[in-house]
Design a protein around this motif. Structure first.
Motif, short mmCIF file in Angstrom:
data_model
loop_
_atom_site.label_atom_id
_atom_site.label_comp_id
_atom_site.label_asym_id
_atom_site.label_seq_id
_atom_site.Cartn_x
_atom_site.Cartn_y
_atom_site.Cartn_z
N TYR A 3 -98.77 -19.89 51.56
CA TYR A 3 -99.13 -19.51 50.19
C TYR A 3 -99.42 -18.03 50.12
O TYR A 3 -99.67 -17.37 51.13
CB TYR A 3 -100.33 -20.31 49.68
CG TYR A 3 -101.61 -20.05 50.44
CD1 TYR A 3 -102.49 -19.06 50.01
CD2 TYR A 3 -101.92 -20.76 51.58
CE1 TYR A 3 -103.66 -18.82 50.72
CE2 TYR A 3 -103.08 -20.53 52.28
CZ TYR A 3 -103.95 -19.55 51.84
OH TYR A 3 -105.09 -19.30 52.54
N LYS A 5 -101.17 -15.04 47.15
CA LYS A 5 -101.74 -14.69 45.86
C LYS A 5 -100.97 -13.50 45.31
O LYS A 5 -100.73 -12.52 46.03
CB LYS A 5 -103.21 -14.32 46.05
CG LYS A 5 -104.00 -14.18 44.78
CD LYS A 5 -105.44 -13.82 45.07
CE LYS A 5 -106.14 -14.93 45.82
NZ LYS A 5 -107.59 -14.67 45.99
N TYR A 34 -95.87 -25.15 44.36
CA TYR A 34 -96.88 -25.26 43.31
C TYR A 34 -97.38 -23.87 42.92
O TYR A 34 -97.37 -22.95 43.73
CB TYR A 34 -98.07 -26.10 43.78
CG TYR A 34 -97.68 -27.52 44.05
CD1 TYR A 34 -97.61 -28.46 43.03
CD2 TYR A 34 -97.32 -27.93 45.34
CE1 TYR A 34 -97.21 -29.76 43.27
CE2 TYR A 34 -96.92 -29.23 45.59
CZ TYR A 34 -96.87 -30.14 44.56
OH TYR A 34 -96.47 -31.42 44.79
N LYS A 36 -100.88 -22.18 41.36
CA LYS A 36 -102.29 -22.43 41.09
C LYS A 36 -102.85 -21.24 40.32
O LYS A 36 -102.60 -20.09 40.68
CB LYS A 36 -103.08 -22.60 42.39
CG LYS A 36 -102.66 -23.81 43.17
CD LYS A 36 -103.48 -23.96 44.43
CE LYS A 36 -103.09 -25.24 45.15
NZ LYS A 36 -103.98 -25.55 46.27
N LYS A 37 -103.58 -21.55 39.26
CA LYS A 37 -104.28 -20.53 38.48
C LYS A 37 -105.66 -21.08 38.17
O LYS A 37 -105.78 -22.11 37.50
CB LYS A 37 -103.53 -20.23 37.19
CG LYS A 37 -104.21 -19.19 36.32
CD LYS A 37 -103.49 -19.04 35.00
CE LYS A 37 -104.40 -18.35 34.01
NZ LYS A 37 -104.12 -18.78 32.66
N THR A 39 -108.45 -23.28 38.26
CA THR A 39 -108.59 -24.65 38.76
C THR A 39 -107.35 -25.51 38.50
O THR A 39 -107.32 -26.67 38.90
CB THR A 39 -109.81 -25.33 38.11
OG1 THR A 39 -109.62 -25.36 36.69
CG2 THR A 39 -111.09 -24.59 38.45
N THR A 41 -103.34 -26.64 38.82
CA THR A 41 -102.21 -26.63 39.76
C THR A 41 -101.06 -27.37 39.11
O THR A 41 -101.24 -28.48 38.60
CB THR A 41 -102.58 -27.34 41.09
OG1 THR A 41 -103.70 -26.68 41.67
CG2 THR A 41 -101.42 -27.31 42.06
N MET A 53 -99.50 -23.59 31.68
CA MET A 53 -100.53 -22.83 32.39
C MET A 53 -100.98 -21.59 31.63
O MET A 53 -102.08 -21.10 31.83
CB MET A 53 -100.07 -22.42 33.78
CG MET A 53 -99.99 -23.59 34.72
SD MET A 53 -99.84 -23.05 36.41
CE MET A 53 -101.54 -22.76 36.82
N ILE A 61 -102.19 -15.54 40.33
CA ILE A 61 -101.76 -16.90 40.64
C ILE A 61 -101.55 -17.02 42.15
O ILE A 61 -101.35 -16.02 42.83
CB ILE A 61 -100.47 -17.30 39.88
CG1 ILE A 61 -99.29 -16.39 40.26
CG2 ILE A 61 -100.71 -17.34 38.38
CD1 ILE A 61 -97.95 -16.83 39.72
N GLU A 64 -97.69 -21.66 46.29
CA GLU A 64 -97.85 -22.45 47.51
C GLU A 64 -96.58 -23.25 47.75
O GLU A 64 -96.05 -23.87 46.84
CB GLU A 64 -99.04 -23.39 47.30
CG GLU A 64 -99.34 -24.29 48.46
CD GLU A 64 -100.53 -25.19 48.13
OE1 GLU A 64 -101.66 -24.69 48.09
OE2 GLU A 64 -100.28 -26.38 47.87
#
Length: 89
Positions: A3, A5, A34, A36-37, A39, A41, A53, A61, A64
């Motif tokens: 993953y 960021k 996936y 993620k931002k 909480t 996903t 999102m 973000i 992953e």
């Protein structure tokens, strides 16, 4: 699983056109991918998930990936985001 960021740089974030580009690229890979931002996903392979999102310019973000081509998938998607999702600034 790998993953990274990243910060979304393009002016309008992951709105319709760049979200479609992102999802199209994600779907070229076999790995599960996936976004993620905070909480939330969602699958990076779902246009509706990505659009819901509400990822705006400057949003952080996490992308992953998990699977046989996870590293290639992650690198390609991070590069797309870092290059303003293929849009002019």
């Amino acid at each position: 699983m790998v993953y990274k960021k990243v910060v979304v740089q393009n002016k309008l974030g992951l709105h319709a056109r760049p979200a479609a580009r992102f999802v199209e690229l994600a779907n070229r890979f076999k790995s599960d991918i996936y976004i993620k931002k905070e909480t939330a996903t969602v699958s990076a392979k779902s246009i509706m998930g990505v659009m819901v999102m509400g990822v705006n310019k400057g949003a952080e973000i996490i992308i992953e990936a998990s699977g046989s081509d996870e590293q290639e998938a992650l690198e390609a998607l991070v590069e797309l985001v870092e290059n303003s999702l293929g849009e002019e600034e």
